[in-house]
Enzyme design. Sequence first.
Site, PDB file in Angstrom:
ATOM      1  N   HIS A   1       0.820  -1.217   0.000  1.00 23.28           N
ATOM      2  CA  HIS A   1       0.000   0.000   0.000  1.00 23.28           C
ATOM      3  C   HIS A   1       0.848   1.259   0.000  1.00 23.28           C
ATOM      4  CE1 HIS A   1      -3.511  -2.545   1.775  1.00 23.28           C
ATOM      5  NE2 HIS A   1      -3.346  -2.729   0.463  1.00 23.28           N
TER       6      HIS A   1
ATOM      7  N   CYS B   1       6.650  19.921 -12.764  1.00 19.89           N
ATOM      8  CA  CYS B   1       5.491  20.450 -13.511  1.00 19.89           C
ATOM      9  C   CYS B   1       4.613  21.370 -12.675  1.00 19.89           C
ATOM     10  CB  CYS B   1       4.642  19.289 -14.048  1.00 19.89           C
ATOM     11  SG  CYS B   1       3.714  18.426 -12.751  1.00 19.89           S
TER      12      CYS B   1
END
Length: 259
Positions: free
Chosen positions: A114, A169
């Site tokens: 996870h 970005c």
Amino acid sequence: MESLRHAADLIAGAERLVVFTGAGMSAESGVPTFRDALTGLWARYDAQALATPEAFERDPALVWGWYEWRRELVERVDPNPGHDAVARLDCTLITQNVDQLHERAGSKNVLHLHGSLFEPRCSACGKPADLLAEPVGTAVSGDGPRTDEPVGTAVSGDGPRTPPSCENCGSPVRPGVVWFGEALPADTLEKAVEAAANADVLITVGTAGVVYPAAEIPQVTAKLGGTVIQVNPQPTPLDAVCALNLRGTAAEVLPQIIS
Ligand code: APR
Ligand code: ZN
């Protein structure tokens, strides 16, 4: 107890041993299990409702703040004798936990089904974000961290805080965990299933065994003829596939069955 000795013999004689852990593994270190009532500011939220891509989309500061609170909590606690015992084993270690307590106890090559609180990445381009290099976001409300501290610095208090921006970005950085509704990391899952399929003994510790596909892991071992040993103070749906159900906690039982 007879079954403790039996478990210890099975583990000592195992040739392809797998250990599979859940939130109960870290409970005695002071890390609340996922379903325990959340404390402080987070008490009013349902953990399941915060751990989704939609929640992050809707309120990145709230979700980022919650995971940073959990990361800071995990940084303040220590591995327990259960983690130390597992670290002594030559085994494939598969965990559902996003803390790094197994690694801090000395376990290597831990398969994190996870994800991890310690591997944030850009929510858009996926570029890993360096926990220490990124300047922490500004506190949006509540008593979040001061803005001049790098993300990795343990901060006091908790509350929403603006996630750092990706240096690639500019999109918000997200926690490196698998949220409900998201796929597990394919290569990690593949390695975990392969290890479980080949295991002659698998120890499952501190998991409710209700979240899939992770909950399949012990069942794969049992289905293919391996022996499953469970360590959990409570019964779970996995009882049915376990050869031994040791009703006790990780920190109490594991040091008794692992030499
Ligand atoms: N030692 C061993 N087991 C314990 C201990 C302990 N000290 N304390 C609690 N447990 C057991 C509980 O009885 C329960 O069965 O640990 C289990 C914890 O269950 P959950 O909180 O549901 O944790 P887990 O099974 O790991 O959840 C799986 O679901 O919540 C999501 O992504 C999250 O990885 C998590 C996944
Ligand atoms: Zn990016």
